[in-house]
Each structure stands twice: as structure tokens, then as C-alpha cells.
Write a protein that holds these residues in place. Structure first.
Motif, short mmCIF file in Angstrom:
data_model
loop_
_atom_site.label_atom_id
_atom_site.label_comp_id
_atom_site.label_asym_id
_atom_site.label_seq_id
_atom_site.Cartn_x
_atom_site.Cartn_y
_atom_site.Cartn_z
N ALA A 1 0.79 -1.31 0.08
CA ALA A 1 0.01 -0.10 0.02
C ALA A 1 0.64 1.10 -0.01
N THR A 2 0.39 2.20 -0.79
CA THR A 2 1.03 3.60 -0.53
C THR A 2 0.03 4.67 -0.84
N THR A 3 0.41 5.92 -0.34
CA THR A 3 -0.15 6.84 -0.31
C THR A 3 0.29 7.97 -0.79
N ILE A 4 -0.21 8.79 -2.17
CA ILE A 4 0.45 9.90 -2.63
C ILE A 4 -0.78 10.90 -2.87
N ASP A 5 -0.31 11.99 -2.41
CA ASP A 5 -1.03 13.29 -2.32
C ASP A 5 -2.69 12.95 -1.95
N GLY A 6 -2.53 12.10 -0.88
CA GLY A 6 -4.02 11.87 -0.31
C GLY A 6 -4.72 10.37 -0.91
N ALA A 7 -4.19 10.04 -2.08
CA ALA A 7 -4.89 8.81 -2.79
C ALA A 7 -3.98 7.54 -2.38
N THR A 8 -4.82 6.71 -1.93
CA THR A 8 -4.28 5.50 -1.59
C THR A 8 -4.22 4.38 -2.85
N LYS A 9 -3.02 3.68 -2.99
CA LYS A 9 -3.18 2.63 -4.02
C LYS A 9 -2.52 1.12 -3.32
N VAL A 10 -3.17 0.09 -3.67
CA VAL A 10 -2.90 -0.94 -3.23
C VAL A 10 -2.50 -2.02 -4.40
N PRO A 11 -1.30 -2.25 -4.71
CA PRO A 11 -0.67 -3.15 -5.84
C PRO A 11 -0.86 -4.29 -5.23
N PHE A 12 -0.98 -5.43 -5.97
CA PHE A 12 -1.09 -6.78 -5.35
C PHE A 12 -0.59 -7.73 -6.52
N VAL A 13 -0.13 -8.81 -6.12
CA VAL A 13 0.52 -9.85 -7.12
C VAL A 13 0.22 -11.18 -6.68
N VAL A 14 -0.17 -12.23 -7.70
CA VAL A 14 -0.17 -13.72 -7.28
C VAL A 14 0.50 -14.31 -8.37
N ALA A 15 1.45 -15.31 -7.50
CA ALA A 15 2.25 -16.10 -8.35
C ALA A 15 1.88 -17.48 -8.09
N THR A 16 2.08 -18.54 -8.99
CA THR A 16 1.92 -20.04 -8.63
C THR A 16 3.02 -20.74 -8.85
N THR A 17 3.27 -21.99 -8.23
CA THR A 17 3.92 -22.89 -8.73
C THR A 17 3.44 -23.69 -9.82
N ALA A 18 4.34 -24.64 -10.72
CA ALA A 18 3.82 -25.55 -11.66
C ALA A 18 2.83 -26.51 -10.75
N GLY A 19 3.17 -26.86 -9.62
CA GLY A 19 2.56 -27.90 -8.93
C GLY A 19 1.12 -27.33 -8.63
N ALA A 20 1.14 -26.08 -8.25
CA ALA A 20 -0.33 -25.45 -8.07
C ALA A 20 -1.26 -25.28 -9.25
N ARG A 21 -0.48 -25.13 -10.29
CA ARG A 21 -1.27 -24.87 -11.65
C ARG A 21 -1.57 -26.17 -12.04
N ASP A 22 -0.95 -27.35 -11.95
CA ASP A 22 -1.38 -28.58 -12.23
C ASP A 22 -2.58 -28.99 -11.41
N ALA A 23 -2.77 -28.37 -10.21
CA ALA A 23 -3.74 -28.56 -9.41
C ALA A 23 -5.19 -27.62 -9.73
N GLY A 24 -5.02 -26.81 -10.84
CA GLY A 24 -6.06 -26.15 -11.44
C GLY A 24 -6.13 -24.80 -10.60
N ILE A 25 -4.93 -24.43 -10.10
CA ILE A 25 -5.14 -23.05 -9.59
C ILE A 25 -4.27 -22.01 -10.40
N ALA A 26 -5.02 -21.20 -11.00
CA ALA A 26 -4.30 -20.31 -12.10
C ALA A 26 -4.17 -18.58 -11.48
N ALA A 27 -3.16 -18.08 -11.44
CA ALA A 27 -2.89 -16.86 -10.80
C ALA A 27 -4.00 -15.80 -11.34
N GLY A 28 -4.20 -15.73 -12.66
CA GLY A 28 -5.00 -14.72 -13.33
C GLY A 28 -6.42 -14.95 -12.60
#
Length: 895
Positions: free
Chosen positions: A823-850
């Protein structure tokens, strides 16, 4: 018979019958109801609506037309084109049904040796409106058509109107019987594929009220005069006279198909289902190539809305169709050149503007090639997400987004999906397309209400054209002819009233040609004073002086003094003449394809839009500025004169593309060959009066269109003074001479960037150190580790991605999902960037980051997306992070 000959015979036939030939208007007219001219009668609408009295009683034309309502149907039916030529003959209160029918019949059936088309009369079937006994009698008794070949039809087929309140009337259509090989017997009411309409004779005799476009409206009564409006389809008649099955095999379209065959290696007319699908693509290429060439010639440029979007869509369908047929390299130059060659005998401006047309078309092909490349990558993401989620069908939403947002054609999506072993939700896609079309149709219908009521000005347009004195005078005597307010003629108006004043003569310039209107005053010796803030033209003949009555009462018949604000006019002439110099400089630097696409000039400022495929370099911008100012210093004389349009073009005078010029035009010449343009604006007497020209900006305003802006005169001087003061201030602050400011600023910028990179590195190191514990404290859900949460605030998305990748590499479990928020606040506006990453095993189990990102983004008031292995987004509500992490756990559990 060649199509150009068909066209010539039509005009010759009606000229010999006392009609005045009217050249085709451009495809773009100033009409709020129309995107493009779509019928032969459109240029004559002011006469049919009663807004203006026609200068002739009989007219004939071959009008360029474009209809784009059902672009997707092009090529599927073989008798419709987006561009077509509508030949017409028109009567304004002169002849009526008998003559209109006779003129059409004689041209169609007279022998070729006598100037006709030589069509067998026994193949022609007329239709008439249900109760039009008069027309039926003329066809049967005077022309000699057997009663069994005359059919009566209802309002849907044989009653014409413009779709809005106004003139209307029954019509009589002429159909050609192509024979039993093309369908069932029984005339046009049975089969309009066998019986093809070639001519429509409209007997414009009534006025209609509001209601549906086709039949749901009231007939209010007869018109003051009965008129004739006819339209003969040049392409359809060419089909018949050239003995081909459809319009695509006539001499104006078949050469482009042949060129496409050569470019793709596929055969046209090969038969079979695959061959039929190929034939549709070949016809799309031929139709759209010709239409695109005609639109570009009339000044349309590819863009993202309106006319520009239509042109872009046509050009991209050409590229798409060629690729689907097997083309692997550029095709546009060869296709468009062929279309220009076949159309130029009737439209020589195509040959004259070949380079510019090709530049625009080829540039759009290159742009779309990049779109296809990007679209292919986006499709790959959509396909991967579909498979990762265990589905075998790409959603309609994804297919529509590819089509609508990224310009990726649906048939390519279908083809690539099949190659990937997937299908596409075609119904979902079609529903979204249907919604889009409905919105477009509603917008088009809404535009129909935009037709201005000019009836209050009718008598002045007809009888009292305003005499413009402003080329030589700034003050003149005049007489008030009308005082209008809110669309009503008042006769007189007192203080505070907003008025439109019509006078018999005026020195005030009406807005046009990119030049804003003059401002000034209208006064009388008795103390009346009207402050004029705008001047507009109606009917190209009457000046409306718009303003407010400041003192006294202005009345019809008053003798007045009309005055232009001299300071305003001086600045406006500087801006307009400066525009001509900049245009000439652009052509010297960039070549003849840098033609005008629009302009605006006002006191002290000019804006000029021009055709170009890329931005100006700093060197080019400097050269344009230098050439323009060299012309100013040369003190070139400015000459204006009137001459014939053809003579002006022969001299080399530049014309604005898409503008409908009359037979006599005004030429503005600055410095002999330096600049010569058709222009109706006001100008300086010599180029030195423009003063300095300072280019202040250059930008893109659409695909293939750039805009240059400049100050002139004192505004240029003030701008340069401000720049000089800024430079002096910087030099003082940096304690260096002005000449060393750029180098010193560059040093400071370099040091600042180095410092920012070092700060970012330290912040990332700290974040990695702090986040190392996240792996140890991972939440185990089933067989999956969830690593993450809110990490150090102030991280940029790039830093967050790098941290997520690092944590994924450190994962202890084969199936791991990394979810990081900052989280970051610039000129009173808050932004919340976020990221999801998956291992190959997780993707094989049907979990897609998107897929995870799309689920959690709303919880932090954001949005996002990405690939199955890495996805990201941004929100605005950090309070939602705990709920987002809880949702991730639910997704991992399969909820």
C-alpha cells in the motif's frame, strides 16, 4: 458494357433531357443525421425539405455512397456493397410520374447504338404502391408493360421517406429478371434474388409525421410541390450488362479479387464449402478495399470512433481476410493500387492522391499487424486460463474483449481455438455483439433528432444572400432583414435578448475553413448596440450575427453600422495566414502526403492537423519552424483571386479533402509557389505581418493524423519571453550561464535517477529480508501452501512482482500460491498493488494466478488479470486485504 460507360450514358441521357449535371458530393457532408452520404438524394435534401429553393428545376448526378450498417454481411450476399454509385435524376416541382417512368424506361431499353443500355423489355418488372393507380396505368397503357408483370406492394417496399418527418411518397421500382437459374418465377414479391432491383422512382408528393422509419407514421398531407427523386444502382446494372452473376465479378471489383488471388495463392470460385467460405473473404477484400480508397480520398483517416473507426474496421477486415486466405506478407499496397486504377477513370482524384491514400492504408496495415501479434498473445493467455480452470470453451466475454477492445477478429479467435483443441462460447459472443449493435443503432436513431429547423431562414436563403464585405472593410453600413431569437422571428428585440441578426451586408467573418468567427458590434445612430460574439452561416448564403442586445431596441428595417473588432481580426488573419505557411513548410519537410486533415486558427494561435505515419523528430520540428519564419521574413505578398475550380487545381492550388467546392473558388497565394490554397478566410496583406511563428507542440490525434500547434505574432513573442524568463531563473538557481543549463539539468536528473534506483534497491532488500519469514509461516490448505499477505508499504508493482517470484522460488511445498499486497499513499490517494504467483504444482492442481486475481481484486476495490503463473492488479482499499487473503484460501479449497 464497361461500368464507366454505363455511368456516362446515364448522365448523357438526362443532360439531353434538360437536366443539369451536378458533380458527386464528397462522402462526408455536414449532416447530423448521417455518418456518410448514403443515397443519391442526400446532397439535395435542403431542396426536398424546403430549406432552400433549388437553382435548377431538373438535375442529374452519379453520387458516391457508403452504407455500413451490416458490414458483417458483405460478401455473403452478392448484390450489396459498402461503397456504391447511385445514379439519379431529380425534379423539383417540374415533371412527375409520367416523365420519370418514361425517362427510366427509354434509357434501360433503347438500343445501345442510340445511347441506351439495350435491355430486353420482357425481363423488366415494375412494382408500384398499393393504391397508386396512376403509376400502374402509365406502366401498362403508355409504356406497354403487361399487367401480369406489374406488382403492387405495401409501405415496407414501395413507400419512401427519409425515416424522419418530412417529404415522402409512393415509389415505383424496376426489377430485372435474371432467369429461372436464379430462383422461382412470380416476380419480385416471390424472389428478389432472381428478380433484382435496379431502379427506384420516388414520387415525392406528401409530408409525413413522426413514427417508425418504414411504415408506422401518419401522412400529414400533400407537399406544396411534387418532386421526383430516383436512384439507379450503377453496380447492379453493370452486373446485367456484363453478364456476370454478381456485383463482385464486374469490371470494377473483379480486378481486386484477381489481385487477392495472386497475393494469397487461393482460388476464387473453386466450389465446395471451403471454396464458398474463401469466396466470401475475396469479396470482402474487393468491397472494403474500394470503399477504403474512396473514404481516404475524401479525407477520412483511421481512428477509434465515428467515421475513422469505420475506416479502420474496413482496413482491418481486409488484412484479416487476406491472412485467412493464406497471405503471409503485406497486401494493402497492391490491393489499394488496383482499386485506384479501376476507379480513377470516373474519379480522377484517386490517381492524383494515390500516394496519400496508400500511405494511410499501408500505415494502418502495419499497425494492425502489431495488433494481431498482441492479440495472439492475449488469446494464448485466455486459452491457458481456460485449460487451467478445467474448461474446454473460451468464454464469450473473453472472445468479445479480444474483438472489441483489442481489434482481434472473432473468426481468428475461432480458428485458433480449434487449433488449441478448444471451442468458443459463440452464443455469448453473439449476445454481446448484439448489445453493441443495439447501442449503435440507438445512437444512430438519436442522431436523427439533430436536424435543425431552418424554416425561419428559408426566405432569406432563397432571396437575400448576405453580401460579405469583410475582405476589404472592417466597418460597413447595413440594413437589418430579420431579428430571430430561439428559432422565432421577433421583428424587434430589447436589452438583454439573445438574438440572431440577419443583415443584407456585413464585414464580420462567419466561422468556416478552420477560422473562428469575428466578434464586433452592430449599432445605430439612435443608441442601439448589439455585441456580436459569434457569426455562423446557414444555407451557405446567410450570415447569422449572434449576440446580445446591450442597449436600445434592434428592429427589422433598421439601418445599422456593423463593425469588426480590429484587434480580433488582425490576430485572426495572423493565425490563418500562419496556418498556410506551416502547411507549406510541412509539405517541404515531409513531402506531398502531409496534407491537411483539419485546422483551427484564432488570434495568436493556430492548430493544424495533417496526415503522417509517425511523430515529427526534433530536427523536423525545428526545420518546419525555420521554413515558416523564413517565409515571414521574406515578406511575401499575399494575393487572393477567384477562378474556376479546375483551373485552380491545374495551377497547383491545394484543396481541403472532403470539402464540396463550387464552380468558382477563391485562391490564396503567398509568395507565388511557396503556398497556394483554396480558402475563403481572411488573411494578412504580406507575410511579415504574421510576426514570429513558434511551434509549441506536436501530438497524435488518431491513427495516421498528427497535430502541430503554434503561436503567432505577439502571442509568439510572449511565449518566447516566458521561456526566456524560465531559463534565466533556472540559470540563476543552478548558478551557471544559460548556455550550460541543459547540461547541468541532465547531470542532476542522472544523479536523481541513480539515487532513486539505490533507494528502490534498499527498499527491495528490506522487503525480501522481512518477507523471508512468510515462507516459514505459510498457511497450509489441503496440499497447498499459501504464502503472503501485506508486505512493506510503498513497493512499486515491479518490486512486488520480483518479490513474489523470489518467494515462489523459495517455496517449500510443490503446490504453493504466493499472494502479496502493498500500500502507498500519494497526495492523499491510496493505491494497493497486489501480485499472485503460482508454482507448476499449483497450476497442475487447477489454480491459475489470473483467476485468483480476478476473484480478490474487488475486495480491495480494484481490478487486475494476468497469466496462470503470474498475475497482478491494483486497488484502493487496504482494509480489504484480510478478506482477500481469506478468499484465496476458499479458492484453494475449491470453493
Amino acid at each position: 458494357m464497361q461500368t464507366h460507360e454505363i455511368r456516362k450514358r446515364f448522365l448523357d441521357h438526362f443532360i439531353a433531357s434538360g437536366h443539369i449535371e451536378v458533380p458527386s458530393a464528397p462522402l462526408i457532408l455536414d449532416d447530423p443525421n448521417l455518418m456518410f452520404v448514403n443515397a443519391g438524394m442526400v446532397p439535395f435534401k435542403p431542396y426536398f425539405l424546403g430549406d432552400q429553393t433549388p437553382p435548377f428545376r431538373r438535375a442529374t448526378s452519379v453520387q458516391k455512397c457508403v452504407r455500413t450498417l451490416d458490414i458483417e454481411e458483405v460478401g455473403i450476399t452478392t448484390r450489396h456493397n459498402t461503397f456504391f454509385q447511385m445514379a439519379g435524376n431529380f425534379s423539383f416541382g417540374d415533371y412527375f410520374k409520367r416523365e420519370a417512368i418514361t425517362f427510366a424506361w427509354s434509357l434501360l431499353t433503347n438500343p445501345v447504338a442510340d445511347g441506351g443500355y439495350g435491355i430486353d423489355p420482357s425481363r423488366l418488372w415494375p412494382t408500384v404502391y398499393l393504391d397508386d393507380d396512376e403509376a400502374e396505368t402509365i406502366w401498362r397503357q403508355e409504356i406497354g408493360v403487361p399487367a401480369e408483370r406489374i406488382q403492387r406492394r405495401g409501405m415496407e417496399d414501395n413507400y419512401w421517406s427519409m425515416g424522419v418527418p418530412g417529404p415522402c411518397g409512393p415509389c415505383s421500382e424496376i426489377f430485372y429478371d435474371r432467369g429461372p437459374d436464379y430462383g422461382d418465377e412470380g416476380g419480385p414479391e416471390v424472389d428478389e434474388d432472381r428478380y433484382i432491383e435496379i431502379w427506384n422512382l420516388v414520387f415525392m408528393q406528401n409530408e409525413r409525421g413522426a413514427g417508425g422509419a418504414k411504415s408506422d407514421y401518419e401522412i400529414l398531407g400533400p407537399l406544396p410541390e411534387r418532386n421526383i427523386d430516383t436512384g439507379m444502382g450503377i453496380e447492379r446494372v453493370a452486373c446485367i450488362l456484363q453478364g456476370v452473376d454478381n456485383v463482385y465479378e464486374t469490371d470494377l471489383l473483379k480486378p481486386t479479387i484477381d489481385e487477392a488471388v495472386s497475393l494469397t495463392g487461393r482460388a476464387y470460385g473453386a466450389g465446395g464449402s471451403a471454396g464458398a467460405a474463401d469466396d466470401v473473404k475475396f469479396r470482402v477484400i474487393a468491397d472494403h478495399t474500394r470503399t477504403a480508397a474512396m473514404l481516404i480520398a475524401d479525407g477520412v483517416a483511421p481512428g477509434n470512433e465515428g467515421r475513422g473507426y469505420v475506416l479502420r474496421r474496413l482496413l482491418r477486415r481486409i488484412v484479416r481476410s487476406a491472412r485467412l486466405l493464406g497471405a503471409t506478407g503485406p497486401t494493402m499496397a497492391a490491393l489499394v493500387s488496383t482499386a485506384i486504377d479501376v476507379m480513377a477513370p470516373s474519379y480522377p482524384e484517386l490517381a492524383a492522391e494515390r500516394d496519400r491514400i496508400l500511405t494511410v492504408a499501408v500505415g494502418e496495415e502495419g499497425t494492425f499487424a502489431k495488433t494481431l501479434s498482441a492479440g495472439s498473445a492475449l488469446f494464448a493467455d485466455a486459452a491457458a486460463e481456460t485449460k487451467a480452470a478445467g474448461r474446454d470453451r473460451i468464454s464469450g466475454d473473453a472472445a468479445f474483449a479480444l474483438h472489441d477492445t483489442y481489434g482481434f477478429p472473432i473468426d481468428l479467435t475461432l480458428e485458433m481455438a480449434a487449433e488449441a483443441g478448444l471451442s468458443v462460447d459463440a452464443d455469448g459472443f453473439a449476445a454481446l455483439m448484439s448489445e453493441q449493435r443495439k447501442r449503435a443503432k440507438d445512437d444512430a436513431n438519436a442522431r436523427k433528432s439533430g436536424h435543425a429547423d431552418l424554416s425561419v431562414y428559408r426566405e432569406f436563403i432563397d432571396a437575400h444572400p448576405t453580401e460579405f464585405l469583410g475582405f476589404g472593410e472592417l466597418v460597413s453600413e447595413a440594413r437589418v432583414l430579420a431579428v430571430v431569437s430561439a428559432g422565432r422571428r421577433l421583428g424587434a428585440a430589447g436589452p438583454g435578448t439573445e438574438v440572431d441578426i440577419i443583415m443584407d451586408r456585413t464585414p464580420l467573418y462567419a466561422e468556416g475553413g478552420g477560422q473562428l468567427a469575428d466578434v464586433g458590434t452592430i449599432t445605430t445612430s439612435s443608441g442601439v448596440r448589439v455585441v456580436v460574439s459569434d457569426v455562423q452561416k446557414v444555407g451557405k448564403a446567410v450570415w447569422l450575427h449572434r449576440g446580445v442586445v446591450e442597449a436600445g431596441e434592434i428592429a427589422e428595417g433598421d439601418d445599422v453600422i456593423a463593425s469588426v473588432d480590429p484587434v480580433w481580426r488582425h490576430g485572426a488573419t495572423q493565425g490563418h495566414s500562419g496556418t498556410h505557411l506551416v502547411h507549406a513548410a510541412l509539405r517541404q519537410v515531409l513531402g506531398p502526403t502531409a496534407t491537411q486533415a483539419g485546422s483551427l486558427n484564432k488570434p495568436g494561435y493556430l492548430r493544424f492537423d495533417f496526415h503522417a505515419n509517425g511523430p515529427l523528430t526534433e530536427a523536423q520540428r525545428g526545420e518546419i519552424e525555420e521554413i515558416s519564419n523564413t517565409a515571414v521574413e521574406a515578406n511575401y505578398p499575399v494575393h487572393t483571386f477567384e477562378t474556376g475550380f479546375d483551373e485552380a487545381k491545374a495551377m497547383g492550388a491545394m484543396a481541403l479533402f472532403g470539402e464540396n467546392y463550387g464552380d468558382v473558388v477563391r485562391v490564396v497565394e503567398i509568395g507565388g509557389p511557396f503556398s497556394m490554397e483554396l480558402c475563403g478566410g481572411t488573411h494578412v496583406a504580406a507575410s511579415s505581418q504574421i510576426g514570429p511563428i513558434t511551434v509549441i507542440g506536436e501530438s497524435s490525434v488518431g491513427s495516421g493524423i498528427r497535430r502541430v500547434e503554434a503561436f503567432v505574432g505577439m502571442d509568439s513573442f510572449r511565449h518566447l519571453s516566458t521561456e526566456r524568463a524560465l531559463l534565466a531563473g533556472l540559470a540563476s538557481s543552478l548558478k551557471v550561464p544559460s548556455s550550460e543549463v541543459p547540461g547541468r539539468v541532465e547531470q542532476l536528473v542522472t544523479r536523481l535517477r541513480d539515487a532513486e534506483r539505490e533507494v528502490a534497491r534498499l527498499r527491495a532488500d528490506q522487503a525480501r529480508a522481512a518477507a523471508a519469514d512468510l515462507v516459514e509461516s505459510a498457511e497450509r490448505v489441503g496440499e497447498v501452501d499459501i504464502v503472503g499477505g501485506r508486505v512493506a508499504d510503498g513497493l512499486e508493482p515491479k518490486e512486488l512482482r520480483e518479490l513474489a517470484a523470489d518467494l515462489r522460488n523459495r517455496a517449500r511445498a510443490d503446490k504453493t500460491v504466493v499472494v502479496l499486497f502493498s500500500a502507498t499513499t500519494i497526495d492523499g490517494a491510496t493505491k494497493v498493488p497486489f501480485v499472485v504467483a503460482t508454482t507448476a504444482g499449483a497450476r497442475d492442481a487447477g489454480i491459475a494466478a489470473g483467476a485468483v486475481v480476478k476473484e480478490v481484486s474487488a475486495l480491495v476495490a480494484g481490478r487486475g488479470g494476468g497469466k496462470p503463473d503470474l498475475a497482478q492488479g491494483a486497488g484502493t482499499d487496504p482494509a480489504g486485504i484480510p478478506a482477500a487473503m481469506a478468499r484465496v484460501a476458499q479458492l484453494v479449497e475449491g470453493d
